[in-house]
Write an enzyme that holds these catalytic residues in place. Structure first.
Site, PDB file in Angstrom:
ATOM      1  N   ASP A   1       8.767  15.865   0.516  1.00 16.19           N
ATOM      2  CA  ASP A   1       7.124  15.048   0.460  1.00 16.19           C
ATOM      3  C   ASP A   1       7.431  13.718  -0.433  1.00 16.19           C
ATOM      4  O   ASP A   1       7.795  14.237  -2.460  1.00 16.19           O
ATOM      5  CB  ASP A   1       5.809  16.252  -0.239  1.00 16.19           C
ATOM      6  CG  ASP A   1       5.397  15.813  -0.322  1.00 16.19           C
ATOM      7  OD1 ASP A   1       4.284  14.430   0.720  1.00 16.19           O
ATOM      8  OD2 ASP A   1       3.507  16.299  -1.126  1.00 16.19           O
ATOM      9  N   MET A   2       6.900  12.344  -0.708  1.00 16.97           N
ATOM     10  CA  MET A   2       7.520  11.914  -2.204  1.00 16.97           C
ATOM     11  C   MET A   2       6.020  11.763  -1.828  1.00 16.97           C
ATOM     12  O   MET A   2       4.743  12.466  -2.894  1.00 16.97           O
ATOM     13  CB  MET A   2       7.377  10.285  -1.138  1.00 16.97           C
ATOM     14  CG  MET A   2       7.914   9.856  -0.254  1.00 16.97           C
ATOM     15  SD  MET A   2       9.467  10.172  -0.276  1.00 16.97           S
ATOM     16  CE  MET A   2       9.726   8.982  -1.326  1.00 16.97           C
TER      17      MET A   2
ATOM     18  N   TYR B   1       2.149   5.877  -3.232  1.00 16.39           N
ATOM     19  CA  TYR B   1       1.699   4.584  -3.964  1.00 16.39           C
ATOM     20  C   TYR B   1       2.162   3.773  -4.823  1.00 16.39           C
ATOM     21  O   TYR B   1       2.300   2.740  -4.756  1.00 16.39           O
ATOM     22  CB  TYR B   1       0.656   3.962  -2.767  1.00 16.39           C
ATOM     23  CG  TYR B   1      -0.257   4.470  -1.467  1.00 16.39           C
ATOM     24  CD1 TYR B   1       0.892   4.783  -0.405  1.00 16.39           C
ATOM     25  CD2 TYR B   1      -1.443   3.847  -1.258  1.00 16.39           C
ATOM     26  CE1 TYR B   1       0.192   5.136   0.610  1.00 16.39           C
ATOM     27  CE2 TYR B   1      -2.502   4.362   0.677  1.00 16.39           C
ATOM     28  CZ  TYR B   1      -1.099   4.765   1.583  1.00 16.39           C
ATOM     29  OH  TYR B   1      -1.145   4.513   2.855  1.00 16.39           O
TER      30      TYR B   1
ATOM     31  N   ARG C   1      -2.102  11.503 -14.427  1.00 15.71           N
ATOM     32  CA  ARG C   1      -2.675  12.598 -14.232  1.00 15.71           C
ATOM     33  C   ARG C   1      -2.561  13.872 -15.827  1.00 15.71           C
ATOM     34  O   ARG C   1      -3.699  14.370 -15.699  1.00 15.71           O
ATOM     35  CB  ARG C   1      -1.578  13.524 -13.098  1.00 15.71           C
ATOM     36  CG  ARG C   1      -1.936  12.888 -12.094  1.00 15.71           C
ATOM     37  CD  ARG C   1      -1.087  13.844 -10.316  1.00 15.71           C
ATOM     38  NE  ARG C   1      -0.488  12.696  -9.451  1.00 15.71           N
ATOM     39  CZ  ARG C   1      -0.289  13.415  -8.384  1.00 15.71           C
ATOM     40  NH1 ARG C   1      -0.104  14.630  -8.199  1.00 15.71           N
ATOM     41  NH2 ARG C   1      -0.138  12.984  -7.894  1.00 15.71           N
TER      42      ARG C   1
ATOM     43  N   ASP D   1       4.569   9.550   4.399  1.00 19.99           N
ATOM     44  CA  ASP D   1       4.895  10.060   2.968  1.00 19.99           C
ATOM     45  C   ASP D   1       6.307  11.322   3.595  1.00 19.99           C
ATOM     46  O   ASP D   1       6.116  11.728   1.823  1.00 19.99           O
ATOM     47  CB  ASP D   1       4.782   9.271   1.463  1.00 19.99           C
ATOM     48  CG  ASP D   1       3.497  11.112   1.602  1.00 19.99           C
ATOM     49  OD1 ASP D   1       3.064  11.552   2.590  1.00 19.99           O
ATOM     50  OD2 ASP D   1       3.246  10.946   0.415  1.00 19.99           O
ATOM     51  N   GLU D   2       5.693  11.620   4.135  1.00 24.98           N
ATOM     52  CA  GLU D   2       6.324  13.186   4.576  1.00 24.98           C
ATOM     53  C   GLU D   2       7.133  13.776   5.352  1.00 24.98           C
ATOM     54  O   GLU D   2       6.852  12.861   6.450  1.00 24.98           O
ATOM     55  CB  GLU D   2       5.284  14.452   5.030  1.00 24.98           C
ATOM     56  CG  GLU D   2       4.700  14.599   3.685  1.00 24.98           C
ATOM     57  CD  GLU D   2       3.111  15.403   4.571  1.00 24.98           C
ATOM     58  OE1 GLU D   2       2.900  16.853   4.181  1.00 24.98           O
ATOM     59  OE2 GLU D   2       2.805  14.938   4.823  1.00 24.98           O
TER      60      GLU D   2
HETATM   61  N1  DCP Z   1      -4.031   8.358   0.206  1.00 31.70           N
HETATM   62  C1  DCP Z   1      -4.060   7.851   0.275  1.00 31.70           C
HETATM   63  N2  DCP Z   1      -5.832   8.470   0.600  1.00 31.70           N
HETATM   64  C2  DCP Z   1      -6.035   9.761  -0.063  1.00 31.70           C
HETATM   65  C3  DCP Z   1      -4.719  10.703   0.310  1.00 31.70           C
HETATM   66  C4  DCP Z   1      -3.399  10.177  -0.042  1.00 31.70           C
HETATM   67  O1  DCP Z   1      -4.451   6.508   0.816  1.00 31.70           O
HETATM   68  N3  DCP Z   1      -6.748  10.041   0.230  1.00 31.70           N
HETATM   69  C5  DCP Z   1      -2.435   7.653   0.193  1.00 31.70           C
HETATM   70  C6  DCP Z   1      -1.750   7.814  -0.870  1.00 31.70           C
HETATM   71  C7  DCP Z   1      -0.909   8.796  -1.206  1.00 31.70           C
HETATM   72  C8  DCP Z   1      -0.361   8.679   0.190  1.00 31.70           C
HETATM   73  O2  DCP Z   1      -1.387   8.722   0.764  1.00 31.70           O
HETATM   74  O3  DCP Z   1       0.087   7.981  -2.713  1.00 31.70           O
HETATM   75  C9  DCP Z   1       0.780  10.248   0.110  1.00 31.70           C
HETATM   76  O4  DCP Z   1      -0.653  11.009  -0.082  1.00 31.70           O
HETATM   77  P1  DCP Z   1      -0.659  12.290  -1.151  1.00 31.70           P
HETATM   78  O5  DCP Z   1      -1.060  13.463  -0.896  1.00 31.70           O
HETATM   79  O6  DCP Z   1       1.460  13.356  -0.509  1.00 31.70           O
HETATM   80  O7  DCP Z   1      -0.275  12.110  -1.994  1.00 31.70           O
HETATM   81  P2  DCP Z   1       0.520  11.600  -3.797  1.00 31.70           P
HETATM   82  O8  DCP Z   1       2.109  10.610  -2.518  1.00 31.70           O
HETATM   83  O9  DCP Z   1      -0.029   9.934  -4.239  1.00 31.70           O
HETATM   84  O10 DCP Z   1       0.801  12.548  -4.648  1.00 31.70           O
HETATM   85  P3  DCP Z   1       1.878  13.703  -4.452  1.00 31.70           P
HETATM   86  O11 DCP Z   1       3.418  13.399  -5.765  1.00 31.70           O
HETATM   87  O12 DCP Z   1       0.633  14.654  -5.082  1.00 31.70           O
HETATM   88  O13 DCP Z   1       2.283  13.880  -2.864  1.00 31.70           O
END
Ligand code: DCP
Length: 680
Positions: free
Chosen positions: A18-19, A23, A60, A120-121
């Site tokens: 998982d990235m 974004y 965060r 991203d997964e």
């Molecule tokens: N995303 C979005 N709206 C949301 C959730 C996520 O547009 N409600 C997009 C932005 C995130 C990407 O999807 O960067 C991946 O979502 P993740 O839930 O995996 O969260 P992140 O990658 O941002 O953070 P983490 O490191 O917690 O996985």
């Protein structure tokens, strides 16, 4: 009766990657000065600074959360850098993020079967790679273990005695007396650490990973230590992990089922499920769900990692919260057109780059009704066979919307006044294309393409035409707005529509729900219930690049040749199937008994009404003979052809075999190859 445990799955090595704050990382790569700073990506809508959709780990720490708006984030962290999501067509443009995700996938796929689970997964099945490492160069014998691997978190490894954590990990990896499963996981640790380092090196992105014996456990583990870390779940730690895991944290238990387990069965942790016999769970939730619950309580999941690097579906959506809700049909149509344009572009590039086509178009909307008793009613999702081409997708999506709206507002709903409709508002709209399959290469694709176009194109067009011309939307008198709108808009033939438009039941998992969020990003919808699969309806995609594809079928040879030349010049990047489709689609070489008719008759038996209408319509404009200039054959289409044809074409390329005017003899044409006589 309890089902047999899939013991074999215990010795698989599965990773979930998982990235981290994805974004944000993409934006920081574009603007390196933002690296290390508290940063968040916000919706392009600037109201209160826009909604946050991704938050960096630095931000965060200050308490910045995804649920905040930009202004709130500034309050808790004044130095937070807010970056707006790129915009196209008045909505978020996620293509940069999607492409960045693809970069990562291409690296991760190097060591095993890879399934792209979302933007991203990724899931990886590393069993073979681990077995190979164990056979050739087992970690137990390695002198040095990579530093990144030593930073792994191994669940159940006792680090509380003050001993060096990395040293403990090294010992765990080096254990000679470990069982086979743990030895495989040790290999998994090394492989995943190496892959993650490679991703960092090639893309500058960090990611986190979970390594376990199945997908469910790997996914649970990947989120446990972020960012840029990996977590391992040895078999012996599964029970400890699940015993205390809140039931709602489990994938697919975040919704109604999880609530029911809590409220009706008093189940708060996954471990609480262990007290119920399988029969009891089946009795309460049905056979399949009952068995599934019984299995997950024990950490059992036989779900395979699908070899899939490309998304299962494409979606484009937009939300219209609060005062921005769409309240008129023209407003909805405007936005639907934007969404369909984006969807169409993505479908065409998928066809072009991956030789894949989608079969089903689905419209989802969220709506409210202010003044009716059944205001809780959901706007029904609708789907229909997908026709390629922006205009067709727009038309079909709009028809789906109208069908959904009629059902939603009911017979007496939707009173409208002037250009304003009262009583309903649309708060989110999305269109998606699913049931995406590769076009079989070579002969098969050509035949199927035409077969599909001839059959379903016409049947679908008939339905669509009926939709457009035969009926009106039934509304109570006094619905001026609708009447006005309908004068210029497609009308709905509901009896026909029954066989064409389907209610769609979306089966969105947690990831999909995430993706459906604020930006309505890469929505990986699948599992739509839609039995009626239409064959290929590709024509419109080619129309993206040139507008008159239908007429091409009836053009005479000289028109065909000059247009083909012109297109060929413009179409430098078209390859393979795309090119061959274009070549053949533009001109059907067979006047009668052609390979198309032959294939078509063979497949559908010539009994379908659309068969004859196809033959009549298509052949009227067709000429008896066909020749083409062999210099016009794009070399990229060659690999699409059966070897026999390739050889034949290559031989024409040899100067001494050419006819003086470079025209191929009719007897040597591809049409001849496909003709029934040649085949038999
Ligand atoms: N995303 C979005 N709206 C949301 C959730 C996520 O547009 N409600 C997009 C932005 C995130 C990407 O999807 O960067 C991946 O979502 P993740 O839930 O995996 O969260 P992140 O990658 O941002 O953070 P983490 O490191 O917690 O996985």
């Amino acid at each position: 009766m309890p089902v047999a445990k899939p013991e074999s799955s215990d010795s698989r090595v599965i990773a979930h990657v998982d990235m981290d704050c994805f974004y944000v990382q993409v934006e920081q790569r574009k603007q390196p000065q933002l690296r290390g700073l508290p940063t968040a990506v916000v919706q392009y809508n600037e109201w209160k600074g826009g909604a946050l959709i991704a938050v960096s780990y630095e931000a965060r720490k200050f308490g910045v959360k995804r649920s905040m708006r930009g202004e709130e984030a500034k309050e808790v962290c004044p130095q937070v850098q807010l970056v707006q999501v790129p915009v196209a067509r008045g909505k978020a443009d996620l293509s940069g993020y999607r492409n960045a995700g693809s970069e990562v996938v291409s690296i991760l796929a190097r060591r095993g079967r890879c399934e792209r689970a979302s933007i991203d997964e990724v899931y990886l099945d590393l069993t073979d790679a681990a077995e190979m490492m164990l056979a050739d160069n087992p970690p137990q014998g390695m002198e040095t273990i990579d530093e990144e691997a030593l930073k792994s978190h191994i669940l159940g490894l006792n680090n509380e005695d003050g001993s060096d954590v990395k040293e403990n990990v090294r010992k765990w990896i080096h254990r000679h007396n470990a069982d086979h499963r743990d030895k495989l996981l040790a290999c998994g640790i090394l492989i995943v650490a190496e892959l993650r380092m490679q991703v960092l090196k090639e893309t500058e992105f960090t990611c986190s990973a979970g390594i376990a014996h199945n997908k469910m456990l790997a996914k649970l583990a990947s989120g446990m230590n972020k960012p840029a870390q990996q977590t391992v779940v040895p078999f012996s730690s599964v029970k400890g992990l699940l015993d205390t895991l809140p039931i709602r944290k489990m994938k697919q238990l975040g919704g109604k089922l999880g609530i029911s387990l809590q409220m009706d069965m008093g189940v708060n942790t996954v471990g609480d499920l262990l007290q119920f016999p399988e029969e009891k769970l089946q009795e309460r939730y049905g056979i399949n769900t009952g068995t599934w619950l019984w299995n997950i309580a024990r950490g059992i999941s036989g779900e395979e990692v699908e070899g899939r690097l490309l998304p299962k579906s494409h979606g484009s959506g937009k939300t219209f919260p609060g005062p921005r809700a769409l309240k008129t049909v023209p407003a909805v149509q405007h936005w639907l057109n934007q969404l369909c344009e984006e969807l169409s572009e993505r479908l065409c590039s998928d066809l072009d780059q991956n030789k894949r086509i989608a079969h089903t178009l689905t419209l989802h909307a969220r709506a409210y009704k202010s003044s009716y008793t059944d205001s809780q009613k959901k706007f029904p999702s609708k789907s229909c066979p997908l026709r390629y081409g922006t205009a067709k997708i727009q038309e079909d999506a709009f028809n789906l919307f109208q069908a959904g709206l009629r059902e939603y507002i009911g017979f007496y709903g939707g009173k409208t006044q002037g250009s304003h409709c009262s009583g309903w508002g649309i708060t989110s709209l999305s269109v998606s294309a699913s049931k995406i399959v590769p076009i079989p290469s070579g002969t098969c694709s050509i035949a199927k393409y035409f077969q599909g176009q001839s059959t379903s194109h016409f049947s679908s067009m008939q339905s669509s035409d009926n939709l457009n011309t035969e009926a009106t939307l039934s509304l109570p008198s006094g619905s001026e707005c609708y009447s006005e709108v309908n004068l210029s808009e497609p009308k709905i033939d509901f009896p026909k529509e029954e066989s064409w438009i389907k209610d769609t039941v979306p089966d969105l998992d947690l990831q999909e729900q995430k993706d459906l969020s604020s930006t309505l990003s890469e929505k990986t919808q699948d599992g739509f219930i839609q039995e009626d699969i239409s064959p290929l309806l590709l024509s419109g995609c080619l129309e993206q690049n040139r507008s008159k594809q239908q007429q091409d079928l009836t053009k005479d040879e000289s028109q065909f040749k000059s247009e083909y030349k012109e297109r060929k010049g413009k179409r430098l990047k078209d390859k393979g199937t795309y090119s061959i489709i274009e070549l053949f689609k533009s001109y059907n070489p067979n006047p009668s008994g052609s390979f198309l008719s032959h294939e078509y008759n063979r497949t559908v038996g010539g009994t379908d009404a659309s068969s004859s209408s196809y033959s009549r319509d298509e052949e009227e404009g067709r000429r008896e003979a066909w020749g083409y200039n062999i210099d016009e054959i794009d070399s990229s289409v060659m690999e699409e052809l059966p070897t026999e044809i390739q050889d034949e074409i290559k031989s024409w390329m040899q100067p001494h075999k050419r006819r003086p005017n470079n025209m191929v003899q009719r007897s040597c044409t591809i049409s001849h190859y496909f003709s029934p006589s040649k085949k038999s």
